[in-house]
Scaffold this active site. Structure first.
Site, PDB file in Angstrom:
ATOM      1  N   GLU A  24     -13.534   4.534  12.171  1.00  0.00           N
ATOM      2  CA  GLU A  24     -13.617   3.075  12.285  1.00  0.00           C
ATOM      3  C   GLU A  24     -14.993   2.646  12.781  1.00  0.00           C
ATOM      4  O   GLU A  24     -15.204   1.469  13.081  1.00  0.00           O
ATOM      5  CB  GLU A  24     -12.517   2.550  13.214  1.00  0.00           C
ATOM      6  CG  GLU A  24     -11.131   2.627  12.593  1.00  0.00           C
ATOM      7  CD  GLU A  24     -10.041   2.036  13.471  1.00  0.00           C
ATOM      8  OE1 GLU A  24      -8.974   1.723  12.937  1.00  0.00           O
ATOM      9  OE2 GLU A  24     -10.250   1.894  14.699  1.00  0.00           O
TER      10      GLU A  24
ATOM     11  N   ASP B  80      -3.055   8.125  17.486  1.00  0.00           N
ATOM     12  CA  ASP B  80      -4.173   8.199  18.423  1.00  0.00           C
ATOM     13  C   ASP B  80      -3.760   8.926  19.699  1.00  0.00           C
ATOM     14  O   ASP B  80      -4.532   9.716  20.265  1.00  0.00           O
ATOM     15  CB  ASP B  80      -4.677   6.799  18.766  1.00  0.00           C
ATOM     16  CG  ASP B  80      -5.129   6.030  17.538  1.00  0.00           C
ATOM     17  OD1 ASP B  80      -5.649   6.670  16.604  1.00  0.00           O
ATOM     18  OD2 ASP B  80      -4.955   4.805  17.509  1.00  0.00           O
TER      19      ASP B  80
ATOM     20  N   GLY C 282       3.575  -1.727  21.168  1.00  0.00           N
ATOM     21  CA  GLY C 282       2.156  -1.773  21.439  1.00  0.00           C
ATOM     22  C   GLY C 282       1.519  -0.410  21.269  1.00  0.00           C
ATOM     23  O   GLY C 282       2.184   0.581  20.950  1.00  0.00           O
TER      24      GLY C 282
END
Length: 313
Positions: free
Chosen positions: A141, A251, A286
């Site tokens: 990214e 992640d 989240g």
């Protein structure tokens, strides 16, 4: 002696999340729930996940001088991440637009913003930080040339971990440094490009290894993961949980894996521990807010126990 267990070189985004009954098809509009804003970005996510596991963690990233940037810095510092390498300004903070369906699956569109301004010169300026880190983790990214420069600045004996997301063709120099290259099914197929690829994930791992990385991890969601290196390919089981939101779970897996490898675990043992971290993360909504502490991961039990790095084969 290393000052940091893990340095993450990567993105920091504000995640704008909407729950939907189903994700829209092309040209379709659907109504969703209330908009929620969370700190995210693959780089910041990995840094927070590792810090919550008690890893000495730093982040090299760029955010905007705006509210979203301050949200990210607050989240990082609260988790215990060293933010000395987080640069401010140059463009608005990156934003990820995320829809999450009732099964917890998500679709994501990213506006890179300041992430695209994290440049090779920034890595060179932070070379001391890179060399002070036992493991360095990156994603895509941020500009690919920034990842290349990160590889060139690595300290002798340190380890480089790459999750090529969003996926693209990688130069040989980067592939050769990966230990491991961590991919899901989609990323594996993109990295392999025109190579004939069947439906056997073990074959994907072997084909990826032939491209040059020192080791490979192929994540398979609820089916666990495959780890491969010069000694062969091994399956690592998943942990059964009721998924609420998968945002950022990959992640968390990558961060936990990178940290455990730096702590001395073998690849399979590190992946087993990382699977528990990822499983814990999907049980809460989240990204960064969902990441477990080391104590919460230990409470899950099973293979990859943090007290026995390298014990799992």
């Amino acid at each position: 002696m290393y000052d940091y267990d893990l340095l993450v070189v990567g993105s920091a985004n504000a995640d704008l999340v909407i729950g939907v009954e189903r994700r829209p098809a092309a040209g379709e509009t659907v109504l969703g729930g209330d908009l929620a804003v969370h700190p995210g970005g693959k780089g910041a996510n990995q840094a927070v996940a590792a810090a919550r596991l008690r890893a000495r963690t730093a982040l090299l990233a760029r955010v905007g001088d705006d509210g979203h940037g301050r949200l990210l810095l607050d989240s990082l510092r609260t988790a215990g991440v060293d933010t000395a390498g987080v640069l401010v300004g140059g463009a608005p903070t990156g934003v990820a637009l995320i829809t999450v369906d009732p099964e917890g699956d998500n679709s994501i569109v990213v506006s890179p913003g300041a992430n695209s301004r994290l440049l090779p010169a920034d890595v060179r300026a932070a070379a001391g930080l890179v060399r002070a880190s036992r493991v360095v983790s990156a994603q895509l990214e941020i500009p690919l040339e920034t990842v290349v420069e990160t590889v060139r600045c690595l300290a002798p004996g340190s380890r480089f971990v790459l999750n090529p997301s969003p996926p693209r063709e990688l130069p040989a120099e980067v592939l050769a440094a990966c230990d491991p290259l961590i991919v899901n099914e989609h990323e594996a197929r993109v990295i392999l490009g025109g190579a004939p690829v069947g439906d056997d994930p073990a074959e994907w791992a072997r084909l990826l290894l032939a491209r040059g990385p020192r080791s490979v991890v192929v994540t398979l969601g609820a089916r666990g993961a495959l780890v491969g290196d010069g000694s062969g390919v091994t399956r690592v089981p998943s942990v059964a949980v009721a998924a609420v939101d998968t945002t950022g779970a990959g992640d968390a897996f990558t961060a936990a894996l990178a940290w455990r490898l730096g702590a001395g675990a073998d690849l399979a043992g590190a992946a087993a521990y990382a699977a528990r971290v990822g499983a814990a993360a999907v049980t809460r909504r989240g990204a960064q807010e969902s990441y477990p502490t080391a104590e919460e991961v230990e409470a899950l039990g099973g293979p990859g126990d943090a007290s026995a790095p390298g014990a799992d084969r």
